[in-house]
Design a protein around this motif. Structure first.
Motif, mmCIF file in Angstrom:
data_model
loop_
_atom_site.group_PDB
_atom_site.id
_atom_site.type_symbol
_atom_site.label_atom_id
_atom_site.label_comp_id
_atom_site.label_asym_id
_atom_site.label_seq_id
_atom_site.Cartn_x
_atom_site.Cartn_y
_atom_site.Cartn_z
ATOM 1 N N UNK A 112 0.823 -1.182 0.000
ATOM 2 C CA UNK A 112 0.000 0.000 0.000
ATOM 3 C C UNK A 112 0.864 1.241 0.000
ATOM 4 N N UNK A 113 0.285 2.421 -0.351
ATOM 5 C CA UNK A 113 1.069 3.652 -0.305
ATOM 6 C C UNK A 113 1.659 3.852 1.073
ATOM 7 N N UNK A 114 2.912 4.257 1.127
ATOM 8 C CA UNK A 114 3.579 4.443 2.409
ATOM 9 C C UNK A 114 4.336 3.229 2.876
ATOM 10 N N UNK A 115 4.186 2.112 2.156
ATOM 11 C CA UNK A 115 4.915 0.911 2.546
ATOM 12 C C UNK A 115 6.397 1.131 2.321
ATOM 13 N N UNK A 134 13.877 -6.029 -2.450
ATOM 14 C CA UNK A 134 12.782 -5.308 -3.058
ATOM 15 C C UNK A 134 11.432 -5.627 -2.462
ATOM 16 N N UNK A 135 11.371 -6.355 -1.392
ATOM 17 C CA UNK A 135 10.114 -6.742 -0.744
ATOM 18 C C UNK A 135 9.557 -5.542 0.018
ATOM 19 N N UNK A 136 8.294 -5.181 -0.238
ATOM 20 C CA UNK A 136 7.675 -4.031 0.420
ATOM 21 C C UNK A 136 6.914 -4.489 1.655
ATOM 22 N N UNK A 137 7.034 -3.725 2.729
ATOM 23 C CA UNK A 137 6.339 -4.072 3.963
ATOM 24 C C UNK A 137 5.309 -2.991 4.285
ATOM 25 N N UNK A 138 4.274 -3.360 5.013
ATOM 26 C CA UNK A 138 3.237 -2.419 5.405
ATOM 27 C C UNK A 138 3.773 -1.454 6.454
ATOM 28 N N UNK A 139 3.024 -0.387 6.700
ATOM 29 C CA UNK A 139 3.434 0.583 7.703
ATOM 30 C C UNK A 139 3.509 -0.061 9.080
ATOM 31 N N UNK A 140 2.568 -0.939 9.371
ATOM 32 C CA UNK A 140 2.590 -1.594 10.682
ATOM 33 C C UNK A 140 3.801 -2.507 10.810
ATOM 34 N N UNK A 141 4.117 -3.254 9.760
ATOM 35 C CA UNK A 141 5.285 -4.119 9.796
ATOM 36 C C UNK A 141 6.557 -3.298 9.954
ATOM 37 N N UNK A 142 6.630 -2.150 9.288
ATOM 38 C CA UNK A 142 7.791 -1.275 9.431
ATOM 39 C C UNK A 142 7.922 -0.792 10.874
ATOM 40 N N UNK A 143 6.792 -0.477 11.500
ATOM 41 C CA UNK A 143 6.808 -0.046 12.903
ATOM 42 C C UNK A 143 7.282 -1.177 13.810
ATOM 43 N N UNK A 182 2.184 -10.610 4.571
ATOM 44 C CA UNK A 182 3.449 -9.954 4.290
ATOM 45 C C UNK A 182 4.550 -10.939 3.964
ATOM 46 N N UNK A 183 5.429 -11.165 4.933
ATOM 47 C CA UNK A 183 6.631 -11.955 4.690
ATOM 48 C C UNK A 183 6.341 -13.400 4.318
ATOM 49 N N UNK A 191 13.414 -12.550 0.408
ATOM 50 C CA UNK A 191 12.791 -11.415 1.110
ATOM 51 C C UNK A 191 13.020 -11.540 2.621
ATOM 52 N N UNK A 192 13.341 -10.434 3.267
ATOM 53 C CA UNK A 192 13.555 -10.414 4.709
ATOM 54 C C UNK A 192 12.945 -9.160 5.310
ATOM 55 N N UNK A 193 12.559 -9.254 6.562
ATOM 56 C CA UNK A 193 12.077 -8.102 7.329
ATOM 57 C C UNK A 193 13.080 -7.733 8.414
ATOM 58 N N UNK A 194 13.648 -8.728 9.071
ATOM 59 C CA UNK A 194 14.568 -8.490 10.175
ATOM 60 C C UNK A 194 15.939 -8.054 9.672
ATOM 61 N N UNK A 195 16.665 -7.319 10.531
ATOM 62 C CA UNK A 195 17.973 -6.793 10.161
ATOM 63 C C UNK A 195 18.956 -7.923 9.836
#
Length: 268
Positions: A8-11, A17-26, A127-128, A205-209
């Motif tokens: 979504x916009x703001x992701x 190149x995997x896009x995450x939602x605003x909540x996932x980013x938080x 998401x992931x 794709x990864x979310x964690x550092x």
């Protein structure tokens, strides 16, 4: 709890190149903050032991040396001064950095557990897990049970558990969340087949550092957890509960186990 859809916009972009939602980013940022504090706590604890020993042995050495030898006395004084400087650094840099987050503020209120699980699992699945081709299965025996605690913090802890398990799973694998409540506590256990290559592969794709995922694959001392799971431990203990990371042994899969009292109450 709202769950913005992935892309979504703001992701925000994650790895590959995997896009995450605003909540996932938080949640990812919260995970990193708790991990930072956990590492600083380990540094403070693990350095103080050797420094105290050096300080004590300096006094022993001083009594053994010739009090009239200026070089020997200067050497012992230098040792003690160096130790004092290191302790001061721990107090001014490490402990001061942790001061604001050492006490975890919780917003206590009763809430039903079943919706929390549904919403958190949906966030991870959409998401992931979808991007990685990993199934998230739920084995829940919850009905109308409620817990008095901080819903948002507990949802974050469950999200980290599931996300870490997905990160450590191969494509086509299944991560299972088992949840139930007994007379006194809520139990949530995430089971997964750990794959070190999947955890660290930069092409996935990864979310964690990245450095957190690398550290998670290294050997740990008994009862210590991977740094990236620090949020789970802090939130559980703040509610009077517990969190464990159990590595795979033999035919047993790896597990992450959270236990939180149903009647958790704010400390007086």
């Amino acid at each position: 709890m709202t769950t913005p859809s992935t892309g979504t916009p703001g992701a925000e972009p994650a790895s590959s190149g995997f896009a995450v939602s605003e909540r996932t980013a938080h949640l990812r940022a919260e995970t990193a903050l708790f991990m930072r504090d956990h590492v600083l706590s380990l540094v403070s604890h693990d350095l103080r032991g050797p420094l105290n020993a050096i300080h004590s042995w300096a006094y022993v050495l001083e009594r053994k040396l010739d009090a009239n030898d200026p070089n020997s006395q200067r050497a012992v004084s230098g040792i003690r001064s160096g130790v004092d400087q290191q302790v001061k650094l721990l107090e001014t840099l490490v402990d001061a950095t942790r001061a604001e987050t050492r006490m975890l503020a919780l917003n206590y209120a009763p809430f039903p557990l079943h919706p929390l699980i549904d919403e958190t699992v949906a966030e991870v699945r959409s998401g992931l897990a979808r991007a990685r081709g990993v199934e998230v299965a739920v084995d829940s025996r919850l009905a109308t049970e409620q817990l008095n605690g901080d819903r948002e913090r507990l949802a974050a802890a469950l999200w980290v558990m599931l996300t870490f398990a997905v990160e450590a799973s191969s494509e086509g694998a299944t991560v299972t969340l088992a949840a139930h409540a007994d007379a006194t506590a809520w139990h949530a256990t995430v089971t997964y087949a750990a794959n070190g290559a999947a955890l660290e592969n930069p092409g996935l794709p990864h979310v964690l550092e990245a450095f957190a995922r690398k550290q998670a694959g290294e050997p740990r001392e008994a009862k210590r957890i991977a740094w990236v799971l620090a949020l789970c431990k802090r939130v559980a203990e703040a509610h009077g509960g517990s969190f464990e990371q159990i590595d795979a042994t033999g035919s047993d899969a790896a597990r992450l186990a959270l236990r939180v009292p149903l009647s958790a109450a704010a400390p007086q």
